[in-house]
Design an enzyme around this catalytic site. Structure first.
Site, PDB file in Angstrom:
ATOM      1  N   PHE A   1      -5.721  -5.887  -7.295  1.00  0.00           N
ATOM      2  CA  PHE A   1      -6.471  -5.028  -6.380  1.00  0.00           C
ATOM      3  C   PHE A   1      -7.668  -5.776  -5.812  1.00  0.00           C
ATOM      4  O   PHE A   1      -7.922  -5.773  -4.610  1.00  0.00           O
ATOM      5  CB  PHE A   1      -6.926  -3.767  -7.129  1.00  0.00           C
ATOM      6  CG  PHE A   1      -7.549  -2.715  -6.257  1.00  0.00           C
ATOM      7  CD1 PHE A   1      -6.791  -1.694  -5.724  1.00  0.00           C
ATOM      8  CD2 PHE A   1      -8.909  -2.751  -5.971  1.00  0.00           C
ATOM      9  CE1 PHE A   1      -7.368  -0.717  -4.923  1.00  0.00           C
ATOM     10  CE2 PHE A   1      -9.494  -1.785  -5.171  1.00  0.00           C
ATOM     11  CZ  PHE A   1      -8.720  -0.762  -4.644  1.00  0.00           C
TER      12      PHE A   1
ATOM     13  N   LYS B   1      11.084  -6.001  -1.968  1.00  0.00           N
ATOM     14  CA  LYS B   1      10.433  -7.308  -2.067  1.00  0.00           C
ATOM     15  C   LYS B   1      10.422  -7.645  -3.559  1.00  0.00           C
ATOM     16  O   LYS B   1       9.570  -7.168  -4.306  1.00  0.00           O
ATOM     17  CB  LYS B   1       9.016  -7.264  -1.506  1.00  0.00           C
ATOM     18  CG  LYS B   1       8.309  -8.616  -1.482  1.00  0.00           C
ATOM     19  CD  LYS B   1       6.941  -8.499  -0.785  1.00  0.00           C
ATOM     20  CE  LYS B   1       6.241  -9.849  -0.732  1.00  0.00           C
ATOM     21  NZ  LYS B   1       5.803 -10.300  -2.063  1.00  0.00           N
TER      22      LYS B   1
END
Length: 656
Positions: A36, A107
């Site tokens: 993050f 992905k």
């Protein structure tokens, strides 16, 4: 001017920080900041570069990756492998789509591989590396669980895909690792280490799978200008392809939502989605930036973030003395489950977050699975890092490991270190002593009954005390004593494995002891050179082994253990040497054994050797499908190597 100067300084600071974090993650499997925080800083850097119209040469926004560091051969890619621009907004994907049809797929979070096929045969496999130069891993790719070694297409085919290890296989492999600190942090790290092995036999044991996601080139083939058609064609060639859906601007929201609902049930790791135009010519006409192709986009879900209060930092000691910080917070609902704790990994991340008890924090699930701290809203600062180990009370110290601050217990007698070591010592594949759970061992160690491995064989000294302990009685004590006496008759490989030598598993212990003639003195005094000559034992394992026995205390314990146990000599019979000098290769499925490893064990018990590929030195190829057209069968026929079925092998075993 002053403001611009400050922004330039901040930009340089961000470049250095992000490069350091990426280097630690990609090359050293260390995390010095959360995903993050990395994304937040990356976006800040990108904004400054656009504002100042300046990009530093070393910026991660233009440099795809770092140079590879292994001993594998290097090779430059014919076409650079660029990163993908990314977004967390579905509206951005809609803008990208316009009136175009596209392919939306997982992905996958593993290791990108480029495969080349010529004349229907796998010719070459190269890792992504730094995007310009990769590592040649052809021999390892040949042992992936699902990769086709032969395909119908006879021209030159180049494709890209992701090598991955499923969550199930990841957990299974980690369970087999006795040392908690040697366990892999996530499937991506395990896959990267498995694919980049110098020994393909290790790769073969790791259940690596390959999923194709891009067809780069295939000469003289009509694909009707469609990526979706290419994927179908690859499936017809025998490849597993990444799960993908056809999308348009009108359907993209529903399709993204479908993937979001299915990510938790997905058997292989994914860290988002990839959107690529179906129209190949249109996509290629757009070209690329210095870093990103313009025909595709990566999508990462906007993390579901909840605010909560940090209640405490729990410090969790491990076998090697590393003390890991774990954040305990007021429970919150995230992605459908209640979470109340998240690993902070190390002190560096705590300091980056300025994390203190009582702070208001936001938490999320990385890739919608792993709880992480996103931000600290109050930032009261790191304090109360324990000066004493929470288990033994011994002094702690802060060390720098690959640019990350970590906390260690310095007490070599720490119970936490002993609990893990003793748990391995008594485990089924080691000394196989029943009745000694980790909780029981912890009680015995804390009471002073056990200080080293040999003390386990003398627990009768504390018989009355043990019988009076909670959870124990006369019967359970007698059962424990019987199990201890049974363990006194063992094998040298079991004893060596029980010591907990780094990187020495049960299989390695067998190989080493057999190569050293099952001689305890040779086992204790083996040199790096002797060990490195043993098949399957590399430099890292040899060094760890020699370092272990270089410690006088460990040698003393090993020698005293030899006095406690009885190791019957292996009978040398005609049968035990019947395959001496005979080389086998095993392929295909087996019916009379649990797996091929059991066949290998039977051969090695009789002095034979099992290798992974057919060569002029191979004496027999075991394959139940004798008439198969596999590469091994084909090679065996070319070299005149007999191909025998499992039934024929069993006849050889029984024919004395």
């Amino acid at each position: 001017m002053a403001e611009t100067k400050n922004k330039m300084e901040r930009m340089r600071e961000l470049v250095e920080l992000l490069n350091r974090a990426r280097r630690a993650y990609e090359q050293e499997d260390q995390e010095i900041m959360s995903n993050f925080e990395y994304d937040r800083l990356y976006d800040e850097l990108l904004g400054l570069e656009k504002e100042l119209n300046t990009t530093l040469a070393s910026s991660p926004t233009v440099n795809v990756g770092y140079e590879v560091l292994s001993e594998l051969p290097k090779e430059r890619h014919e076409r650079p492998m660029l990163s993908l621009d990314k977004t967390k907004e579905v509206t951005r994907l809609k803008e990208f789509l316009g009136e175009q049809k596209a392919m939306l797929s997982w992905k996958l979070d593993g290791l990108t591989i480029v495969l080349t096929y010529r004349n229907g045969e796998l010719f070459k496999a190269v890792t992504r590396g730094n995007g310009e130069v990769g590592e040649v891993v052809t021999s390892n790719a040949r042992v992936f669980r699902n990769i086709p070694l032969h395909i119908p297409y006879q021209g030159e085919l180049v494709l890209r895909g992701e090598a991955v290890i499923s969550y199930k296989d990841f957990e299974k492999i980690n369970e087999e690792i006795g040392d908690a600190d040697a366990k892999y942090k996530n499937p991506r790290n395990l896959c990267s280490g498995s694919v980049r092995q110098l020994n393909s036999e290790i790769t073969a044991k790791r259940s690596v799978r390959f999923y194709a996601f891009t067809l780069v080139s295939a000469e003289d083939t009509e694909f009707h200008n469609s990526r979706l058609y290419q994927m179908q064609w690859l499936k017809e060639q025998g490849f597993d392809v990444v799960e993908h859906h056809s999308v348009t601007r009108e359907t993209i929201e529903d399709e993204v939502e479908w993937f979001a609902r299915h990510i938790e049930a997905n058997e292989v790791p994914s860290d988002g989605l990839v959107l690529v135009y179906d129209d190949i010519a249109y996509g290629q006409s757009l070209g690329s930036t210095a870093k990103f192709p313009r025909d595709s986009f990566a999508f990462k879900w906007a993390d579901e973030i909840r605010e909560t209060t940090l209640l405490e930092i729990e410090w969790s000691p491990s076998r090697t003395g590393l003390i890991n910080p774990v954040a305990i917070f007021e429970p919150v609902e995230l992605e459908g489950t209640t979470v109340s704790r998240a690993s902070v990994h190390n002190i560096s991340i705590m300091e980056e977050l300025e994390l203190g008890v009582g702070d208001r924090i936001t938490v999320y699930k990385a890739n919608m699975i792993i709880p992480q701290i996103a931000e600290n809203l109050t930032r009261s600062g790191v304090k109360d890092i324990p000066c004493a180990c929470p288990v033994c009370g011994g002094a702690t110290k802060i060390s720098m490991d690959n640019e990350a601050k970590t906390l260690y217990c310095t007490n070599p007698k720490c119970q936490a270190k002993h609990v893990k070591a003793f748990s391995l010592f008594v485990s089924r594949d080691a000394m196989n002593i029943e009745g000694l759970s980790e909780a029981t061992l912890e009680k015995f160690i804390a009471s002073g009954y056990v200080k080293d491995f040999t003390d386990i064989f003398h627990l009768d000294r504390y018989g009355e005390e043990i019988k009076s302990m909670e959870g124990f009685g006369k019967k359970s004590y007698e059962n424990l004593q019987a199990s201890i006496q049974n363990a006194r008759t063992t094998t040298l490989p079991r004893l060596v494995y029980s010591l907990g030598i780094p990187n020495i598993g049960a299989a390695n212990a067998k190989v080493i002891c057999r190569a050293l003639g099952n001689d305890p003195k040779k086992v204790e005094n083996a040199t790096e050179e002797e060990l490195s000559e043993i098949s399957g034992v590399g430099e890292v394992i040899a060094r760890a082994y020699v370092d272990y026995f270089a410690d006088e205390e460990r040698r003393d314990v090993f020698e005293r253990l030899l006095e406690e146990v009885k190791i019957p000599e292996e009978e040398v019979s005609e049968d035990s040497q019947k395959f001496e000098g005979v080389n086998f290769v095993i392929t295909g499925s087996v019916e009379h054994f649990a797996n091929r490893a059991e066949v290998k064990e039977e051969i090695e018990k009789r002095g034979g050797k099992v290798t992974g590929s057919v060569t002029s030195k191979t004496n027999y190829l075991i394959n139940n499908d004798v008439n198969s057209t596999s590469s091994k069968n084909k090679k065996a026929r070319e070299l005149g190597v007999p191909i025998i079925s499992e039934e024929e092998f069993l006849t050889m075993l029984n024919d004395l």
